[in-house]
Design a protein around this motif. Structure first.
Motif, PDB file in Angstrom:
ATOM      1  N   GLY A 107       0.855  -1.177   0.000  1.00 18.53           N
ATOM      2  CA  GLY A 107       0.000   0.000   0.000  1.00 18.53           C
ATOM      3  C   GLY A 107       0.887   1.221   0.000  1.00 18.53           C
ATOM      4  N   ALA A 108       0.286   2.383   0.241  1.00 16.17           N
ATOM      5  CA  ALA A 108       1.028   3.630   0.129  1.00 16.17           C
ATOM      6  C   ALA A 108       2.247   3.674   1.041  1.00 16.17           C
ATOM      7  N   ARG A 109       2.109   3.154   2.243  1.00 18.24           N
ATOM      8  CA  ARG A 109       3.282   3.211   3.143  1.00 18.24           C
ATOM      9  C   ARG A 109       3.570   1.858   3.769  1.00 18.24           C
ATOM     10  N   THR A 110       3.082   0.797   3.125  1.00 18.77           N
ATOM     11  CA  THR A 110       3.323  -0.549   3.648  1.00 18.77           C
ATOM     12  C   THR A 110       3.917  -1.437   2.565  1.00 18.77           C
ATOM     13  N   GLY A 111       4.710  -2.391   2.986  1.00 20.81           N
ATOM     14  CA  GLY A 111       5.293  -3.330   2.043  1.00 20.81           C
ATOM     15  C   GLY A 111       5.946  -4.476   2.780  1.00 20.81           C
ATOM     16  N   VAL A 112       6.384  -5.473   2.020  1.00 22.13           N
ATOM     17  CA  VAL A 112       6.964  -6.657   2.654  1.00 22.13           C
ATOM     18  C   VAL A 112       8.251  -7.067   1.947  1.00 22.13           C
ATOM     19  N   TRP A 113       9.222  -7.428   2.769  1.00 22.06           N
ATOM     20  CA  TRP A 113      10.474  -8.024   2.301  1.00 22.06           C
ATOM     21  C   TRP A 113      10.421  -9.530   2.581  1.00 22.06           C
ATOM     22  N   ALA A 114      10.962 -10.298   1.657  1.00 19.87           N
ATOM     23  CA  ALA A 114      11.090 -11.737   1.912  1.00 19.87           C
ATOM     24  C   ALA A 114      12.010 -12.321   0.855  1.00 19.87           C
ATOM     25  N   GLU A 115      12.432 -13.555   1.071  1.00 18.64           N
ATOM     26  CA  GLU A 115      13.137 -14.257   0.012  1.00 18.64           C
ATOM     27  C   GLU A 115      12.177 -14.377  -1.176  1.00 18.64           C
ATOM     28  N   PRO A 116      12.713 -14.373  -2.400  1.00 16.90           N
ATOM     29  CA  PRO A 116      11.819 -14.418  -3.567  1.00 16.90           C
ATOM     30  C   PRO A 116      10.844 -15.599  -3.521  1.00 16.90           C
ATOM     31  N   GLU A 117      11.286 -16.717  -2.966  1.00 15.30           N
ATOM     32  CA  GLU A 117      10.434 -17.911  -2.907  1.00 15.30           C
ATOM     33  C   GLU A 117       9.213 -17.703  -2.018  1.00 15.30           C
ATOM     34  N   THR A 118       9.368 -16.860  -1.000  1.00 17.07           N
ATOM     35  CA  THR A 118       8.314 -16.669  -0.004  1.00 17.07           C
ATOM     36  C   THR A 118       7.467 -15.436  -0.304  1.00 17.07           C
ATOM     37  N   LEU A 119       8.021 -14.545  -1.120  1.00 17.86           N
ATOM     38  CA  LEU A 119       7.414 -13.222  -1.267  1.00 17.86           C
ATOM     39  C   LEU A 119       5.951 -13.232  -1.755  1.00 17.86           C
ATOM     40  N   PRO A 120       5.607 -13.987  -2.803  1.00 16.22           N
ATOM     41  CA  PRO A 120       4.217 -13.911  -3.277  1.00 16.22           C
ATOM     42  C   PRO A 120       3.198 -14.334  -2.209  1.00 16.22           C
ATOM     43  N   ALA A 121       3.438 -15.456  -1.546  1.00 18.50           N
ATOM     44  CA  ALA A 121       2.498 -15.921  -0.516  1.00 18.50           C
ATOM     45  C   ALA A 121       2.449 -14.944   0.650  1.00 18.50           C
ATOM     46  N   ALA A 122       3.622 -14.390   0.997  1.00 18.42           N
ATOM     47  CA  ALA A 122       3.670 -13.421   2.099  1.00 18.42           C
ATOM     48  C   ALA A 122       2.842 -12.195   1.748  1.00 18.42           C
ATOM     49  N   ALA A 123       2.998 -11.691   0.533  1.00 19.49           N
ATOM     50  CA  ALA A 123       2.284 -10.475   0.132  1.00 19.49           C
ATOM     51  C   ALA A 123       0.779 -10.721   0.118  1.00 19.49           C
ATOM     52  N   ARG A 124       0.353 -11.893  -0.329  1.00 16.99           N
ATOM     53  CA  ARG A 124      -1.084 -12.207  -0.326  1.00 16.99           C
ATOM     54  C   ARG A 124      -1.617 -12.233   1.107  1.00 16.99           C
ATOM     55  N   GLU A 125      -0.875 -12.886   1.973  1.00 13.71           N
ATOM     56  CA  GLU A 125      -1.327 -13.001   3.363  1.00 13.71           C
ATOM     57  C   GLU A 125      -1.417 -11.630   4.032  1.00 13.71           C
ATOM     58  N   LEU A 126      -0.558 -10.722   3.590  1.00 14.82           N
ATOM     59  CA  LEU A 126      -0.454  -9.422   4.262  1.00 14.82           C
ATOM     60  C   LEU A 126      -1.264  -8.318   3.585  1.00 14.82           C
ATOM     61  N   GLU A 127      -2.182  -8.700   2.713  1.00 18.44           N
ATOM     62  CA  GLU A 127      -2.849  -7.680   1.894  1.00 18.44           C
ATOM     63  C   GLU A 127      -3.687  -6.692   2.709  1.00 18.44           C
ATOM     64  N   ASP A 128      -4.045  -7.022   3.948  1.00 16.73           N
ATOM     65  CA  ASP A 128      -4.850  -6.096   4.754  1.00 16.73           C
ATOM     66  C   ASP A 128      -4.006  -5.099   5.560  1.00 16.73           C
ATOM     67  N   THR A 129      -2.689  -5.141   5.383  1.00 15.55           N
ATOM     68  CA  THR A 129      -1.827  -4.341   6.259  1.00 15.55           C
ATOM     69  C   THR A 129      -2.110  -2.846   6.199  1.00 15.55           C
ATOM     70  N   GLU A 130      -2.230  -2.323   4.993  1.00 16.02           N
ATOM     71  CA  GLU A 130      -2.463  -0.875   4.877  1.00 16.02           C
ATOM     72  C   GLU A 130      -3.767  -0.489   5.591  1.00 16.02           C
ATOM     73  N   LYS A 131      -4.791  -1.329   5.414  1.00 17.00           N
ATOM     74  CA  LYS A 131      -6.067  -1.081   6.106  1.00 17.00           C
ATOM     75  C   LYS A 131      -5.874  -1.067   7.617  1.00 17.00           C
ATOM     76  N   MET A 132      -5.005  -1.953   8.085  1.00 20.42           N
ATOM     77  CA  MET A 132      -4.754  -2.019   9.529  1.00 20.42           C
ATOM     78  C   MET A 132      -4.103  -0.730  10.027  1.00 20.42           C
ATOM     79  N   VAL A 133      -3.157  -0.203   9.240  1.00 20.52           N
ATOM     80  CA  VAL A 133      -2.496   1.037   9.656  1.00 20.52           C
ATOM     81  C   VAL A 133      -3.529   2.166   9.743  1.00 20.52           C
ATOM     82  N   ILE A 134      -4.404   2.210   8.759  1.00 16.53           N
ATOM     83  CA  ILE A 134      -5.437   3.254   8.749  1.00 16.53           C
ATOM     84  C   ILE A 134      -6.349   3.097   9.968  1.00 16.53           C
ATOM     85  N   ALA A 135      -6.754   1.861  10.242  1.00 13.61           N
ATOM     86  CA  ALA A 135      -7.629   1.616  11.401  1.00 13.61           C
ATOM     87  C   ALA A 135      -6.913   1.972  12.703  1.00 13.61           C
ATOM     88  N   ALA A 136      -5.634   1.627  12.774  1.00 13.02           N
ATOM     89  CA  ALA A 136      -4.875   1.899  13.996  1.00 13.02           C
ATOM     90  C   ALA A 136      -4.726   3.396  14.221  1.00 13.02           C
TER      91      ALA A 136
END
Ligand code: BES
Ligand code: ZN
Length: 645
Positions: A257-286
């Motif tokens: 999102g605008a101020r959120t993102g994820v680092w991971a090994e390339p093998e893990t990155l796609p699944a990690a990004a899918r799992e974390l798709e609500d992060t930006e919403k969480m920051v806004i809610a917080a």
């Protein structure tokens, strides 16, 4: 007043000369840092309850205000070495600067003019290391320490390529909380001594270092060798030193999102990004709940499975276990938790580990408020109810309702701070805040909580400060409310006070009916199970009778597919039950699980339960531990080695 003005000018001058290296080029996923007057570190609290028994520092004489690291990471030798330049604020008559040191090798200490300063180490404590005493000249305001970490530094885990997802490159990560950063950073390692910091980290090219601070210039190759690259970081807000963190590996970044993102090994990155798709919403809610997010970006890194925790709230860059990836976002309350620490813990920070509940209890409460905002009231109520069960268990495990270790403010003198890492801090702390919320109503409570974070932003806090703030800004002399809340009883006495807010009895109505039915001998109902969310499944497994015959366990496993689940929390709950009943058919899944992740919360109870079962479990524990030990973090092996498997 004049002294304050002088200090202000001095601090500004110092921070101005500290902006190191090339002009900041903003790299992917990192916002340019905003220079802040916050660079003036908050003063150290001078009350008795703010004296940290787990640090040798004497901050009232001389304290570190900024740490500048220039370090090279050597994977072959498993050391990090270079210099640490410390700026200090001192009494005019101070003669010494006392740092914490555990193991790192000091090669020399000089002042800013490069003239040598005498130093020595005091007696060694196995848990706390040694005092590192540097003699100051009357005008010393900066010391430069040349040093290197030892391969067995407790904060660092060095992974060989086989222990990563990609299997091609090595990996390194640090874990500072609670008192481990003193194994690789020479500073005053106490959460009440906030420090700004910066770092230049040199690594083999092909690897990427990331830290718990905005990244400045990226990818500058060094004069030393074309095979090396340096990256620079700067945290211009004063933080507790346990929050300085580093990870190095073959990692990539994906924005979320605008101020959120994820680092991971390339093998893990796609699944990690899918799992974390609500992060930006969480920051806004917080932000809506707790006030503006003051750290710029909120990024995360998903580490290899040996990371010993679920998550660690390193500022601007939460460190995460890959075991939270379930494929359905059902374990992302972990993100809500680590994000909430951006207020509780990282803004208002426990001054000593005796008040760890101020970090974790407040965060656990805040976590569930974020979960409620994103996933709804029912889900949040269920997580509260799971917490209540966890609290009951924690009270038992910590000596029962009259044990001093069930106080929120705990006495940790003479013990390792991580002794206090129990669900008392998390769940009694959260229940305390929930009780206050129920008494005053959400609107008033929320206004107070936002105010609490604002009033104590970038400052150390104690239980006493917390209670005084509540009295001044929420209770405001209301005698009836004061009597109703029993604040001191909650914080300074054992057990769970009778006024604890009840949780929602209907949260798990359907599951509780199914538990009762199973208890009466009915077969497990696979259809219901399939309709349940993760929290409902956890309630079910954790509330089943602890002793079950093999036939019933087989029926559960067969109907619900427990040994094959991809949800690690559900798998853990099942394996605990299986081990308690010596259920042989679950052993292959158990061995796979223990050899595949090093998360302390999962690994420690299972291996301990196995080890305690001399006849059936111990041989399994021995076999698995021998195989899995290289994967486990030093702070996990330190405990498990004691089982003498
Ligand atoms: N800050 C803690 C982890 C920690 C605490 C590390 C004390 C070392 C010493 C982190 O925020 C945390 O609580 N993690 C939990 C996650 C959770 C309760 C959702 C974990 O790792 O399980
Ligand atoms: Zn936490």
């Amino acid at each position: 007043m004049i002294r304050a003005l002088f200090l202000l000018l001095f601090a500004l001058a110092v921070s101005a000369c500290q902006i190191v290296g090339s002009p900041a080029r903003v790299s992917a996923g990192q916002a340019a840092p905003v220079p802040l007057p916050a660079a003036i570190a908050a003063p150290v609290l001078a009350t008795a309850d703010a004296v940290d028994p787990h640090s040798y520092a004497k901050p009232l004489e001389a304290r570190v205000t900024n740490v500048a690291l220039d370090l090279a990471v050597d994977f072959k030798a498993q050391t990090i070495g270079g210099t640490a330049t410390l700026d200090i604020d001192r009494q005019a008559d101070a003669r010494q600067l006392v740092l914490d040191r555990q193991g790192y090798v000091v090669q020399g200490v000089t002042d800013a003019a490069n003239s040598a300063l005498p130093y020595r180490f005091g007696p060694e404590d196995k848990q706390l290391g040694t005092p590192f005493i540097i003699d100051l000249k009357p005008d010393t305001r900066r010391v430069v320490i040349r040093y290197r970490s030892r391969p067995d530094a407790g904060a660092l885990q060095w992974l060989n390529p086989q222990q990563t997802a990609g299997k091609r490159q090595p990996f390194l990560f640090s874990q500072g909380q609670s008192t481990f950063n003193r194994t690789w950073i020479p500073t005053q390692d106490s959460p009440g001594i906030r420090q700004t910091w910066e770092a230049r980290i040199t690594v083999p090219s092909g690897l990427r270092p990331v830290m718990s601070a905005p990244s400045l210039g990226a990818g500058r190759s060094t004069e030393r060798s074309p095979e090396l690259v340096s990256y620079e970081f700067r945290m211009d807000k004063p933080v507790a030193p346990y929050l300085i963190a580093l990870a190095v590996g073959d990692i990539r970044f994906q924005p979320l999102g605008a101020r959120t993102g994820v680092w991971a090994e390339p093998e893990t990155l796609p699944a990690a990004a899918r799992e974390l798709e609500d992060t930006e919403k969480m920051v806004i809610a917080a932000e809506r709940l707790f006030g503006s997010y003051r750290w710029g970006r909120y990024d995360m890194i998903v580490l290899p499975p040996s990371f010993p925790f679920g998550g660690m709230e390193n500022p601007t860059l939460t460190f995460l276990t890959p075991t939270f990836i379930a494929g359905d976002k059902s374990l992302t309350s972990l993100i809500a938790h680590e994000l909430a620490h951006s207020w509780s813990g990282n803004l208002a920070t426990n001054a000593t580990w005796a008040d760890f509940w101020l970090n974790e209890g407040t965060t656990t409460y805040a976590e569930r408020r974020i979960v409620e905002a994103i996933y709804g009231r029912e889900v949040a109520a269920q997580q509260v109810a799971l917490g209540t069960d966890a609290l009951g268990k924690a009270v038992e495990e910590n000596g029962g309702a009259s044990s001093a270790d069930t106080r929120l403010h705990v006495d940790l003198k003479g013990r390792h701070p991580d002794v206090g890492l129990t669900d008392i801090a998390y769940e009694k702390g959260a229940a305390f805040l929930r009780t206050i919320e129920a008494a005053v109503g959400r609107e008033r409570f929320d206004a107070w909580l936002r105010g609490w974070f604002d009033r104590h932003a970038f400052q150390p806090v104690t239980s006493a400060i917390f209670l005084a703030d509540l009295r001044q800004h929420l209770i405001r002399g209301d005698r009836a409310l004061e009597a109703k809340l029993q604040l001191d009883r909650w914080v300074y006495q054992a057990g769970i006070p009778g006024n604890v807010a009840a949780d929602d009895l209907k949260a798990f109505a359907e599951v509780d009916t199914a538990i009762a039915a199973f208890g009466r001998g009915q077969a497990p109902d696979a259809t219901s199970w399939r309709g349940w969310n993760t929290d409902e499944r956890l309630r079910f497994l954790n509330r089943l009778p602890r002793k079950l015959p093999a036939g019933r366990l087989a029926a559960l496993d067969g109907a619900l597919g427990l040994s094959a689940t991809g949800n690690n929390e559900v798998l853990f709950a099942w394996l605990e039950l299986a081990v308690a009943n010596r259920f042989d058919p679950a052993v292959p899944a158990l061995e796979r699980f223990l050899a595949g992740n090093g998360r302390r919360k999962f690994v420690r109870p299972l291996i301990k339960a196995l080890a305690d079962d001399r006849r059936w479990g111990r041989p399994i524990a021995r076999r698995v531990y021998r195989q899995a030990r290289p994967l486990y973090h030093p702070l996990v092996t330190r405990e498990l080695d004691e089982l003498k498997l």
